[in-house]
Design a protein around this motif. Structure first.
Motif, PDB file in Angstrom:
ATOM      1  N   GLN A 240       0.772  -0.953  -0.016  1.00 50.27           N
ATOM      2  CA  GLN A 240      -0.002   0.192  -0.476  1.00 50.27           C
ATOM      3  C   GLN A 240       0.691   1.202   0.064  1.00 50.27           C
ATOM      4  N   TYR A 241       2.322   1.280   0.364  1.00 44.20           N
ATOM      5  CA  TYR A 241       3.019   2.262  -0.464  1.00 44.20           C
ATOM      6  C   TYR A 241       2.902   2.936  -1.463  1.00 44.20           C
ATOM      7  N   LEU A 242       3.002   1.615  -2.096  1.00 44.50           N
ATOM      8  CA  LEU A 242       3.375   2.073  -3.336  1.00 44.50           C
ATOM      9  C   LEU A 242       1.766   3.011  -4.641  1.00 44.50           C
ATOM     10  N   PRO A 243       2.496   3.206  -5.238  1.00 47.82           N
ATOM     11  CA  PRO A 243       1.531   3.511  -6.255  1.00 47.82           C
ATOM     12  C   PRO A 243       0.450   3.221  -6.802  1.00 47.82           C
ATOM     13  N   ARG A 244      -0.477   3.367  -7.439  1.00 46.85           N
ATOM     14  CA  ARG A 244      -1.462   2.429  -8.111  1.00 46.85           C
ATOM     15  C   ARG A 244      -2.172   3.492 -10.022  1.00 46.85           C
ATOM     16  N   VAL A 245      -1.517   1.870 -10.885  1.00 46.28           N
ATOM     17  CA  VAL A 245      -1.852   2.701 -11.918  1.00 46.28           C
ATOM     18  C   VAL A 245      -2.865   2.142 -13.141  1.00 46.28           C
ATOM     19  N   ASN A 246      -3.936   2.921 -13.043  1.00 49.88           N
ATOM     20  CA  ASN A 246      -4.840   2.181 -13.841  1.00 49.88           C
ATOM     21  C   ASN A 246      -5.315   3.123 -15.470  1.00 49.88           C
ATOM     22  N   ALA A 247      -5.694   2.321 -16.244  1.00 50.25           N
ATOM     23  CA  ALA A 247      -6.260   2.882 -17.109  1.00 50.25           C
ATOM     24  C   ALA A 247      -7.727   3.284 -17.723  1.00 50.25           C
ATOM     25  N   PHE A 248      -7.935   4.177 -18.616  1.00 51.22           N
ATOM     26  CA  PHE A 248      -9.639   4.123 -18.554  1.00 51.22           C
ATOM     27  C   PHE A 248      -9.439   4.164 -19.751  1.00 51.22           C
ATOM     28  N   ALA A 249     -10.463   3.955 -20.733  1.00 54.71           N
ATOM     29  CA  ALA A 249     -11.270   4.669 -21.490  1.00 54.71           C
ATOM     30  C   ALA A 249     -13.269   4.818 -21.578  1.00 54.71           C
TER      31      ALA A 249
ATOM     32  N   ASP B 173      -1.365   8.459   5.226  1.00 55.89           N
ATOM     33  CA  ASP B 173      -2.762   7.946   5.395  1.00 55.89           C
ATOM     34  C   ASP B 173      -3.138   8.048   7.074  1.00 55.89           C
ATOM     35  N   GLY B 174      -1.830   8.774   7.608  1.00 49.28           N
ATOM     36  CA  GLY B 174      -1.994   9.209   9.476  1.00 49.28           C
ATOM     37  C   GLY B 174      -2.050   7.474  10.020  1.00 49.28           C
ATOM     38  N   MET B 175      -0.265   6.819   9.244  1.00 45.79           N
ATOM     39  CA  MET B 175       0.077   5.787  10.108  1.00 45.79           C
ATOM     40  C   MET B 175      -0.986   4.856   9.760  1.00 45.79           C
ATOM     41  N   ALA B 176      -1.999   4.742   9.573  1.00 51.56           N
ATOM     42  CA  ALA B 176      -2.947   4.037   8.764  1.00 51.56           C
ATOM     43  C   ALA B 176      -2.353   2.565   8.531  1.00 51.56           C
ATOM     44  N   THR B 177      -1.202   2.493   7.200  1.00 51.06           N
ATOM     45  CA  THR B 177      -1.193   1.981   6.423  1.00 51.06           C
ATOM     46  C   THR B 177       0.570   1.539   7.623  1.00 51.06           C
ATOM     47  N   LYS B 178       1.351   1.967   8.004  1.00 48.51           N
ATOM     48  CA  LYS B 178       2.248   1.203   9.225  1.00 48.51           C
ATOM     49  C   LYS B 178       1.403   0.356   9.895  1.00 48.51           C
ATOM     50  N   GLY B 179       0.487   0.657  10.743  1.00 50.77           N
ATOM     51  CA  GLY B 179      -0.005   0.202  11.915  1.00 50.77           C
ATOM     52  C   GLY B 179      -0.508  -1.012  11.145  1.00 50.77           C
ATOM     53  N   LYS B 180      -0.672  -1.474   9.985  1.00 52.70           N
ATOM     54  CA  LYS B 180      -1.222  -2.087   8.801  1.00 52.70           C
ATOM     55  C   LYS B 180       0.728  -3.231   9.099  1.00 52.70           C
ATOM     56  N   VAL B 181       0.691  -2.642   8.363  1.00 50.50           N
ATOM     57  CA  VAL B 181       2.084  -3.565   8.804  1.00 50.50           C
ATOM     58  C   VAL B 181       2.453  -4.689   9.703  1.00 50.50           C
ATOM     59  N   GLN B 182       2.289  -3.735  11.206  1.00 43.39           N
ATOM     60  CA  GLN B 182       2.787  -3.949  12.106  1.00 43.39           C
ATOM     61  C   GLN B 182       2.093  -4.979  12.562  1.00 43.39           C
ATOM     62  N   GLU B 183       0.067  -4.729  12.038  1.00 45.78           N
ATOM     63  CA  GLU B 183      -0.336  -6.108  12.720  1.00 45.78           C
ATOM     64  C   GLU B 183      -0.587  -6.916  12.042  1.00 45.78           C
ATOM     65  N   ALA B 184      -0.382  -6.929  10.431  1.00 50.71           N
ATOM     66  CA  ALA B 184       0.325  -8.460  10.004  1.00 50.71           C
ATOM     67  C   ALA B 184       1.506  -9.162  10.061  1.00 50.71           C
ATOM     68  N   LYS B 185       2.366  -8.412  10.152  1.00 49.92           N
ATOM     69  CA  LYS B 185       3.771  -9.312  10.967  1.00 49.92           C
ATOM     70  C   LYS B 185       4.168 -10.016  11.975  1.00 49.92           C
TER      71      LYS B 185
END
Length: 452
Positions: free
Chosen positions: A302-311, A340-352
Protein backbone atom coordinates in the motif's frame (compact mmCIF):
# COMPACT_ATOMS: atom_id res chain seq x y z
CA UNK A 1 -72.99 -49.97 13.94
CA UNK A 2 -72.94 -52.12 17.08
CA UNK A 3 -70.74 -51.36 20.04
CA UNK A 4 -68.55 -54.38 19.29
CA UNK A 5 -68.18 -53.36 15.62
CA UNK A 6 -67.24 -49.83 16.67
CA UNK A 7 -64.46 -51.17 18.92
CA UNK A 8 -63.14 -53.35 16.11
CA UNK A 9 -63.20 -50.39 13.70
CA UNK A 10 -61.17 -48.18 16.03
CA UNK A 11 -58.78 -51.04 16.79
CA UNK A 12 -58.15 -51.54 13.07
CA UNK A 13 -57.75 -47.77 12.60
CA UNK A 14 -55.17 -47.52 15.38
CA UNK A 15 -53.31 -50.54 14.03
CA UNK A 16 -53.29 -49.03 10.54
CA UNK A 17 -51.96 -45.70 11.79
CA UNK A 18 -49.24 -47.48 13.77
CA UNK A 19 -48.26 -49.45 10.69
CA UNK A 20 -48.06 -46.26 8.58
CA UNK A 21 -45.94 -44.49 11.18
CA UNK A 22 -43.57 -47.43 11.40
CA UNK A 23 -43.26 -47.62 7.62
CA UNK A 24 -41.22 -44.42 7.59
CA UNK A 25 -38.81 -45.82 10.18
CA UNK A 26 -36.09 -48.23 9.15
CA UNK A 27 -33.67 -50.58 10.83
CA UNK A 28 -30.39 -50.28 8.97
CA UNK A 29 -27.81 -53.05 9.24
CA UNK A 30 -24.53 -51.21 8.71
CA UNK A 31 -20.91 -52.21 8.84
CA UNK A 32 -18.37 -49.61 9.91
CA UNK A 33 -17.38 -49.02 6.27
CA UNK A 34 -21.04 -48.50 5.36
CA UNK A 35 -21.48 -45.98 8.17
CA UNK A 36 -18.34 -44.09 7.13
CA UNK A 37 -19.50 -43.95 3.50
CA UNK A 38 -22.91 -42.58 4.48
CA UNK A 39 -21.29 -40.00 6.74
CA UNK A 40 -19.04 -38.76 3.92
CA UNK A 41 -22.07 -38.35 1.66
CA UNK A 42 -24.72 -37.03 4.06
CA UNK A 43 -23.12 -35.45 7.12
CA UNK A 44 -24.35 -31.88 7.45
CA UNK A 45 -21.20 -30.49 9.06
CA UNK A 46 -19.11 -31.98 6.26
CA UNK A 47 -21.40 -30.38 3.69
CA UNK A 48 -20.90 -27.04 5.47
CA UNK A 49 -17.11 -27.52 5.28
CA UNK A 50 -17.36 -28.22 1.55
CA UNK A 51 -19.44 -25.07 1.15
CA UNK A 52 -16.48 -23.19 2.61
CA UNK A 53 -14.38 -24.63 -0.22
CA UNK A 54 -16.83 -23.10 -2.67
CA UNK A 55 -16.55 -19.76 -0.87
CA UNK A 56 -12.77 -19.90 -1.11
CA UNK A 57 -13.06 -20.71 -4.84
CA UNK A 58 -15.28 -17.67 -5.24
CA UNK A 59 -12.69 -15.46 -3.53
CA UNK A 60 -10.06 -16.72 -5.97
CA UNK A 61 -12.35 -15.69 -8.82
CA UNK A 62 -12.83 -12.26 -7.24
CA UNK A 63 -9.06 -11.78 -7.00
CA UNK A 64 -8.78 -11.84 -10.78
CA UNK A 65 -9.97 -8.24 -10.82
CA UNK A 66 -6.30 -7.32 -10.32
CA UNK A 67 -5.68 -8.29 -13.97
CA UNK A 68 -8.96 -8.12 -15.82
CA UNK A 69 -10.71 -4.97 -17.11
CA UNK A 70 -13.91 -3.61 -15.65
CA UNK A 71 -16.60 -2.65 -18.16
CA UNK A 72 -19.54 -0.45 -17.14
CA UNK A 73 -22.54 0.60 -19.22
CA UNK A 74 -24.72 3.36 -17.80
CA UNK A 75 -27.68 5.43 -18.91
CA UNK A 76 -28.53 8.80 -17.31
CA UNK A 77 -31.47 11.05 -18.15
CA UNK A 78 -31.52 14.77 -17.27
CA UNK A 79 -34.18 17.43 -17.80
CA UNK A 80 -33.13 20.99 -16.92
CA UNK A 81 -33.46 24.68 -17.88
CA UNK A 82 -30.20 25.63 -16.16
CA UNK A 83 -28.41 27.89 -18.70
CA UNK A 84 -25.07 26.16 -18.36
CA UNK A 85 -26.59 22.69 -18.43
CA UNK A 86 -28.72 23.52 -21.47
CA UNK A 87 -25.80 24.94 -23.46
CA UNK A 88 -23.49 22.03 -22.54
CA UNK A 89 -26.28 19.56 -23.26
CA UNK A 90 -26.88 20.96 -26.76
CA UNK A 91 -23.16 20.93 -27.48
CA UNK A 92 -22.93 17.33 -26.32
CA UNK A 93 -25.98 16.40 -28.41
CA UNK A 94 -24.40 18.27 -31.33
CA UNK A 95 -27.67 20.15 -31.77
CA UNK A 96 -26.53 23.77 -31.02
CA UNK A 97 -26.84 26.04 -34.07
CA UNK A 98 -26.38 29.56 -35.44
CA UNK A 99 -26.79 30.90 -39.00
CA UNK A 100 -24.67 33.76 -40.41
CA UNK A 101 -25.11 32.84 -44.09
CA UNK A 102 -28.77 33.65 -44.70
CA UNK A 103 -28.53 37.33 -43.85
CA UNK A 104 -24.98 38.50 -43.13
CA UNK A 105 -26.32 41.92 -42.14
CA UNK A 106 -28.67 40.34 -39.59
CA UNK A 107 -27.22 36.97 -38.57
CA UNK A 108 -29.23 34.44 -36.58
CA UNK A 109 -27.30 33.75 -33.39
CA UNK A 110 -29.62 30.79 -32.64
CA UNK A 111 -28.78 29.06 -29.38
CA UNK A 112 -26.01 31.60 -28.77
CA UNK A 113 -28.33 34.59 -28.61
CA UNK A 114 -28.10 36.32 -25.27
CA UNK A 115 -31.77 35.84 -24.49
CA UNK A 116 -31.58 32.09 -25.22
CA UNK A 117 -28.34 31.80 -23.31
CA UNK A 118 -29.82 33.49 -20.26
CA UNK A 119 -33.35 32.10 -20.51
CA UNK A 120 -33.14 28.82 -22.44
CA UNK A 121 -35.95 26.36 -22.86
CA UNK A 122 -35.58 23.18 -20.83
CA UNK A 123 -33.64 20.38 -22.45
CA UNK A 124 -33.89 16.62 -22.05
CA UNK A 125 -30.61 14.75 -22.33
CA UNK A 126 -30.13 10.98 -22.42
CA UNK A 127 -26.52 10.21 -21.64
CA UNK A 128 -25.28 6.71 -22.61
CA UNK A 129 -21.80 5.86 -21.36
CA UNK A 130 -19.58 2.84 -21.94
CA UNK A 131 -16.52 2.84 -19.69
CA UNK A 132 -13.59 0.41 -19.55
CA UNK A 133 -11.08 0.46 -16.68
CA UNK A 134 -7.91 -1.61 -16.99
CA UNK A 135 -5.55 -2.16 -14.03
CA UNK A 136 -1.96 -1.46 -15.01
CA UNK A 137 -0.09 -1.80 -11.72
CA UNK A 138 -1.86 -2.61 -8.43
CA UNK A 139 0.71 -4.46 -6.36
CA UNK A 140 -1.54 -5.12 -3.36
CA UNK A 141 -4.29 -6.54 -5.59
CA UNK A 142 -1.81 -8.88 -7.28
CA UNK A 143 -0.64 -10.16 -3.90
CA UNK A 144 -4.28 -10.51 -2.89
CA UNK A 145 -4.74 -13.04 -5.67
CA UNK A 146 -1.87 -15.15 -4.36
CA UNK A 147 -3.28 -14.88 -0.87
CA UNK A 148 -6.71 -16.07 -2.05
CA UNK A 149 -5.16 -19.14 -3.69
CA UNK A 150 -3.23 -19.99 -0.53
CA UNK A 151 -6.37 -19.54 1.54
CA UNK A 152 -8.20 -21.92 -0.81
CA UNK A 153 -5.46 -24.50 -0.32
CA UNK A 154 -5.72 -24.12 3.45
CA UNK A 155 -9.49 -24.47 3.35
CA UNK A 156 -9.16 -27.65 1.32
CA UNK A 157 -6.92 -29.16 3.98
CA UNK A 158 -9.33 -28.05 6.71
CA UNK A 159 -12.18 -29.76 4.88
CA UNK A 160 -10.10 -32.94 4.68
CA UNK A 161 -9.50 -32.72 8.43
CA UNK A 162 -13.21 -32.14 9.04
CA UNK A 163 -13.94 -35.37 7.15
CA UNK A 164 -11.33 -37.22 9.24
CA UNK A 165 -12.87 -35.80 12.42
CA UNK A 166 -16.34 -36.96 11.37
CA UNK A 167 -14.94 -40.42 10.60
CA UNK A 168 -13.33 -40.64 14.06
CA UNK A 169 -16.58 -39.65 15.77
CA UNK A 170 -18.53 -42.16 13.68
CA UNK A 171 -16.09 -44.87 14.74
CA UNK A 172 -16.43 -43.89 18.41
CA UNK A 173 -20.23 -43.96 18.22
CA UNK A 174 -20.24 -47.20 16.20
CA UNK A 175 -17.86 -49.00 18.55
CA UNK A 176 -19.69 -47.48 21.53
CA UNK A 177 -22.94 -48.98 20.25
CA UNK A 178 -21.32 -52.39 19.86
CA UNK A 179 -19.83 -52.10 23.38
CA UNK A 180 -23.19 -51.17 24.89
CA UNK A 181 -24.95 -54.06 23.15
CA UNK A 182 -22.29 -56.54 24.30
CA UNK A 183 -22.58 -55.20 27.85
CA UNK A 184 -26.35 -55.49 27.60
CA UNK A 185 -26.05 -59.13 26.55
CA UNK A 186 -23.64 -59.80 29.42
CA UNK A 187 -25.91 -58.07 31.92
CA UNK A 188 -29.00 -59.93 30.72
CA UNK A 189 -27.08 -63.18 31.04
CA UNK A 190 -26.16 -62.28 34.61
CA UNK A 191 -29.75 -61.29 35.36
CA UNK A 192 -31.03 -64.64 34.10
CA UNK A 193 -28.54 -66.54 36.25
CA UNK A 194 -29.22 -64.42 39.32
CA UNK A 195 -32.97 -64.86 38.86
CA UNK A 196 -32.50 -68.61 39.12
CA UNK A 197 -30.32 -68.29 42.22
CA UNK A 198 -32.74 -65.79 43.72
CA UNK A 199 -35.55 -68.28 43.14
CA UNK A 200 -33.52 -71.01 44.83
CA UNK A 201 -32.81 -68.67 47.75
CA UNK A 202 -36.52 -67.91 48.07
CA UNK A 203 -37.37 -71.63 48.14
CA UNK A 204 -34.60 -72.24 50.65
CA UNK A 205 -35.96 -69.44 52.83
CA UNK A 206 -39.47 -70.91 52.62
CA UNK A 207 -38.05 -74.26 53.71
CA UNK A 208 -36.12 -72.66 56.55
CA UNK A 209 -32.74 -73.45 55.03
CA UNK A 210 -31.73 -69.87 54.14
CA UNK A 211 -31.92 -66.79 56.30
CA UNK A 212 -33.98 -63.80 55.30
CA UNK A 213 -30.79 -61.74 55.05
CA UNK A 214 -29.35 -64.15 52.46
CA UNK A 215 -32.60 -64.16 50.52
CA UNK A 216 -32.71 -60.35 50.43
CA UNK A 217 -29.04 -60.11 49.41
CA UNK A 218 -29.78 -62.01 46.17
CA UNK A 219 -32.68 -59.65 45.48
CA UNK A 220 -30.44 -56.64 46.09
CA UNK A 221 -27.89 -57.97 43.60
CA UNK A 222 -30.66 -58.62 41.10
CA UNK A 223 -31.84 -55.02 41.50
CA UNK A 224 -28.28 -53.78 40.92
CA UNK A 225 -28.08 -55.72 37.68
CA UNK A 226 -31.44 -54.37 36.52
CA UNK A 227 -30.30 -50.83 37.31
CA UNK A 228 -27.12 -51.52 35.35
CA UNK A 229 -29.24 -52.75 32.45
CA UNK A 230 -31.22 -49.50 32.43
CA UNK A 231 -28.01 -47.48 32.29
CA UNK A 232 -26.70 -49.59 29.41
CA UNK A 233 -29.97 -49.15 27.52
CA UNK A 234 -29.50 -45.37 27.89
CA UNK A 235 -25.97 -45.74 26.49
CA UNK A 236 -27.40 -47.63 23.50
CA UNK A 237 -29.95 -44.87 22.87
CA UNK A 238 -27.24 -42.21 23.15
CA UNK A 239 -25.00 -44.04 20.67
CA UNK A 240 -27.97 -44.46 18.32
CA UNK A 241 -28.71 -40.72 18.52
CA UNK A 242 -25.08 -39.86 17.83
CA UNK A 243 -24.98 -42.12 14.78
CA UNK A 244 -28.31 -40.82 13.47
CA UNK A 245 -27.02 -37.26 13.75
CA UNK A 246 -23.68 -37.92 12.06
CA UNK A 247 -25.26 -40.04 9.30
CA UNK A 248 -28.15 -37.58 8.81
CA UNK A 249 -30.76 -40.30 9.34
CA UNK A 250 -34.38 -39.89 10.35
CA UNK A 251 -35.33 -39.60 14.03
CA UNK A 252 -37.01 -43.03 13.99
CA UNK A 253 -34.28 -44.85 12.08
CA UNK A 254 -32.33 -47.48 13.98
CA UNK A 255 -28.78 -48.58 13.26
CA UNK A 256 -27.96 -52.24 13.75
CA UNK A 257 -24.15 -52.47 13.79
CA UNK A 258 -22.64 -55.35 11.84
CA UNK A 259 -19.25 -56.31 13.19
CA UNK A 260 -17.42 -56.74 16.45
CA UNK A 261 -14.75 -55.12 18.59
CA UNK A 262 -12.00 -56.63 16.47
CA UNK A 263 -8.55 -56.93 17.99
CA UNK A 264 -5.50 -57.55 15.78
CA UNK A 265 -3.43 -60.64 16.44
CA UNK A 266 -0.41 -58.35 16.64
CA UNK A 267 0.11 -54.62 16.82
CA UNK A 268 -0.09 -52.86 13.43
CA UNK A 269 3.34 -52.20 11.95
CA UNK A 270 2.36 -48.57 11.37
CA UNK A 271 1.97 -47.98 15.13
CA UNK A 272 5.71 -47.76 15.71
CA UNK A 273 6.39 -45.45 12.77
CA UNK A 274 3.31 -43.22 13.08
CA UNK A 275 4.10 -39.57 12.43
CA UNK A 276 2.08 -36.38 12.11
CA UNK A 277 4.21 -35.01 9.26
CA UNK A 278 1.93 -34.28 6.35
CA UNK A 279 -1.27 -34.39 8.40
CA UNK A 280 -4.06 -32.38 6.77
CA UNK A 281 -4.61 -29.93 9.64
CA UNK A 282 -0.86 -29.24 9.86
CA UNK A 283 -0.82 -28.66 6.11
CA UNK A 284 -3.67 -26.20 6.61
CA UNK A 285 -1.68 -24.33 9.26
CA UNK A 286 1.28 -24.18 6.90
CA UNK A 287 -0.95 -22.74 4.21
CA UNK A 288 -2.29 -20.19 6.71
CA UNK A 289 1.32 -19.16 7.39
CA UNK A 290 1.60 -18.45 3.67
CA UNK A 291 -1.60 -16.40 3.87
CA UNK A 292 -0.27 -14.25 6.72
CA UNK A 293 2.97 -13.75 4.79
CA UNK A 294 0.99 -12.47 1.82
CA UNK A 295 -1.03 -10.26 4.16
CA UNK A 296 2.20 -8.67 5.32
CA UNK A 297 3.39 -8.12 1.73
CA UNK A 298 -0.03 -6.78 0.80
CA UNK A 299 0.03 -4.25 3.63
CA UNK A 300 3.52 -3.07 2.59
CA UNK A 301 2.38 -2.78 -1.03
CA UNK A 302 0.00 0.00 0.00
CA UNK A 303 3.04 2.28 0.12
CA UNK A 304 3.35 1.89 -3.66
CA UNK A 305 1.36 3.82 -6.27
CA UNK A 306 -1.60 2.38 -8.17
CA UNK A 307 -1.87 2.86 -11.92
CA UNK A 308 -5.10 2.33 -13.86
CA UNK A 309 -6.03 3.15 -17.44
CA UNK A 310 -9.53 4.03 -18.56
CA UNK A 311 -11.44 4.60 -21.78
CA UNK A 312 -14.92 6.04 -22.11
CA UNK A 313 -17.37 6.37 -24.99
CA UNK A 314 -20.31 8.78 -24.49
CA UNK A 315 -23.49 9.40 -26.43
CA UNK A 316 -25.87 12.31 -25.77
CA UNK A 317 -29.29 12.44 -27.38
CA UNK A 318 -32.78 13.76 -26.78
CA UNK A 319 -34.14 10.17 -27.03
CA UNK A 320 -33.44 7.02 -25.04
CA UNK A 321 -30.26 5.19 -26.16
CA UNK A 322 -29.74 7.72 -28.91
CA UNK A 323 -26.32 8.01 -30.55
CA UNK A 324 -26.36 11.49 -32.09
CA UNK A 325 -23.82 13.22 -29.88
CA UNK A 326 -20.76 10.98 -29.73
CA UNK A 327 -17.51 11.60 -27.88
CA UNK A 328 -14.69 9.58 -26.35
CA UNK A 329 -12.11 9.97 -23.60
CA UNK A 330 -9.02 7.98 -22.70
CA UNK A 331 -6.74 8.53 -19.75
CA UNK A 332 -4.40 7.21 -17.12
CA UNK A 333 -4.95 7.49 -13.37
CA UNK A 334 -2.12 7.31 -10.82
CA UNK A 335 -2.82 7.28 -7.07
CA UNK A 336 -0.06 7.35 -4.51
CA UNK A 337 -0.84 7.32 -0.82
CA UNK A 338 1.84 9.66 0.54
CA UNK A 339 0.64 9.83 4.15
CA UNK A 340 -2.49 8.30 5.65
CA UNK A 341 -2.07 9.10 9.30
CA UNK A 342 0.07 6.00 10.08
CA UNK A 343 -2.77 3.67 9.04
CA UNK A 344 -0.62 1.73 6.56
CA UNK A 345 2.25 1.45 9.01
CA UNK A 346 -0.13 0.05 11.61
CA UNK A 347 -1.47 -2.50 9.09
CA UNK A 348 2.08 -3.61 8.31
CA UNK A 349 2.85 -4.10 12.00
CA UNK A 350 -0.42 -5.99 12.52
CA UNK A 351 0.23 -8.28 9.55
CA UNK A 352 3.74 -9.02 10.81
CA UNK A 353 2.36 -9.98 14.23
CA UNK A 354 -0.27 -12.20 12.57
CA UNK A 355 2.49 -13.99 10.66
CA UNK A 356 4.33 -14.65 13.92
CA UNK A 357 1.11 -15.91 15.50
CA UNK A 358 0.55 -18.32 12.60
CA UNK A 359 4.10 -19.61 12.94
CA UNK A 360 3.70 -20.22 16.69
CA UNK A 361 0.31 -21.88 16.14
CA UNK A 362 1.91 -24.28 13.68
CA UNK A 363 4.72 -25.12 16.10
CA UNK A 364 2.26 -25.63 18.96
CA UNK A 365 0.06 -27.87 16.81
CA UNK A 366 3.08 -29.92 15.77
CA UNK A 367 4.12 -30.41 19.39
CA UNK A 368 0.54 -31.26 20.36
CA UNK A 369 0.27 -33.81 17.54
CA UNK A 370 3.47 -35.55 18.65
CA UNK A 371 2.06 -35.84 22.17
CA UNK A 372 -1.28 -37.16 20.86
CA UNK A 373 0.46 -39.82 18.78
CA UNK A 374 2.53 -40.94 21.78
CA UNK A 375 -0.58 -41.13 23.99
CA UNK A 376 -2.64 -43.08 21.45
CA UNK A 377 0.28 -45.46 20.83
CA UNK A 378 0.55 -46.14 24.59
CA UNK A 379 -3.21 -46.63 24.80
CA UNK A 380 -3.05 -49.12 21.93
CA UNK A 381 -0.30 -51.16 23.58
CA UNK A 382 -1.80 -51.08 27.07
CA UNK A 383 -5.32 -51.95 25.89
CA UNK A 384 -3.98 -55.01 24.08
CA UNK A 385 -2.16 -56.09 27.23
CA UNK A 386 -5.33 -55.49 29.26
CA UNK A 387 -7.25 -57.75 26.89
CA UNK A 388 -4.90 -60.63 27.62
CA UNK A 389 -5.11 -60.02 31.37
CA UNK A 390 -8.89 -59.64 31.51
CA UNK A 391 -9.38 -62.71 29.28
CA UNK A 392 -7.56 -64.85 31.84
CA UNK A 393 -9.43 -63.11 34.65
CA UNK A 394 -12.75 -63.85 32.97
CA UNK A 395 -11.92 -67.51 32.51
CA UNK A 396 -10.87 -67.84 36.15
CA UNK A 397 -13.93 -65.95 37.39
CA UNK A 398 -16.24 -68.22 35.36
CA UNK A 399 -14.69 -71.38 36.76
CA UNK A 400 -14.88 -70.00 40.29
CA UNK A 401 -18.49 -68.87 39.85
CA UNK A 402 -19.61 -72.21 38.42
CA UNK A 403 -17.92 -74.06 41.30
CA UNK A 404 -19.49 -71.88 43.97
CA UNK A 405 -22.83 -72.12 42.19
CA UNK A 406 -22.78 -75.90 42.50
CA UNK A 407 -21.74 -75.57 46.13
CA UNK A 408 -24.59 -73.11 46.76
CA UNK A 409 -27.18 -75.48 45.30
CA UNK A 410 -26.07 -78.24 47.65
CA UNK A 411 -25.98 -75.91 50.65
CA UNK A 412 -22.22 -76.04 51.02
CA UNK A 413 -21.55 -72.38 50.11
CA UNK A 414 -22.80 -69.20 51.68
CA UNK A 415 -24.86 -66.63 49.75
CA UNK A 416 -22.22 -63.95 50.10
CA UNK A 417 -19.68 -66.27 48.44
CA UNK A 418 -22.04 -66.74 45.50
CA UNK A 419 -22.60 -63.01 45.18
CA UNK A 420 -18.89 -62.25 45.32
CA UNK A 421 -18.12 -64.76 42.57
CA UNK A 422 -21.01 -63.53 40.42
CA UNK A 423 -19.91 -59.91 40.77
CA UNK A 424 -16.33 -60.87 39.87
CA UNK A 425 -17.55 -62.76 36.80
CA UNK A 426 -19.85 -59.95 35.64
CA UNK A 427 -17.16 -57.35 36.23
CA UNK A 428 -14.62 -59.41 34.27
CA UNK A 429 -17.00 -59.57 31.28
CA UNK A 430 -17.44 -55.80 31.36
CA UNK A 431 -13.71 -55.15 31.68
CA UNK A 432 -12.93 -57.41 28.73
CA UNK A 433 -15.52 -55.63 26.58
CA UNK A 434 -14.11 -52.27 27.68
CA UNK A 435 -10.53 -53.30 26.92
CA UNK A 436 -11.51 -54.39 23.41
CA UNK A 437 -13.40 -51.13 22.89
CA UNK A 438 -10.39 -49.15 24.13
CA UNK A 439 -8.16 -51.01 21.65
CA UNK A 440 -10.44 -50.14 18.72
CA UNK A 441 -10.64 -46.49 19.80
CA UNK A 442 -6.89 -46.23 20.40
CA UNK A 443 -6.23 -47.66 16.94
CA UNK A 444 -8.71 -45.22 15.37
CA UNK A 445 -7.19 -42.28 17.25
CA UNK A 446 -3.67 -43.29 16.22
CA UNK A 447 -4.80 -43.24 12.59
CA UNK A 448 -6.50 -39.87 13.16
CA UNK A 449 -3.48 -38.26 14.78
CA UNK A 450 -1.07 -39.65 12.17
CA UNK A 451 -0.62 -38.58 8.58
CA UNK A 452 -2.49 -40.76 6.11
Amino acid sequence: MTKMATKRFFALLVAGLATCSQADAATMRLSLDDALKIARERNTMLKAARAKNDQADARVVQSRQAYLPKVTLSETVMHSNDPGAVLVGKLQQESAFYDFTTNPMSPDFGDFALDKLNHPAAITDFHTSLQVQQPIYNRDAIIGGKMARSARKAQGFMTDRAAENIELNVKKAFYGLILAKKNLDATEQSIGIMQRYSGEAARGYAAGLVTKSDKLSTEVRLAELRDQKLQIQDAIRNAQDALRTMLALGPDDTVQPVGDLKVDSRLPASAASASADGRSDLKALEAFREVTGYQHDMARAQYLPRVNAFAQQNWHDSSFLGTEGSSWTIGLNVQWNIFDGMATKGKVQEAKAQALEAQYNFQAAKEQSDMEIAMSRRALVSSRERIAVTQKSLEAAKVSFDFIGEQFRTGMAMTFELLMREQAWSWAKMRLNQARYDYCIAKSELEYYSAR
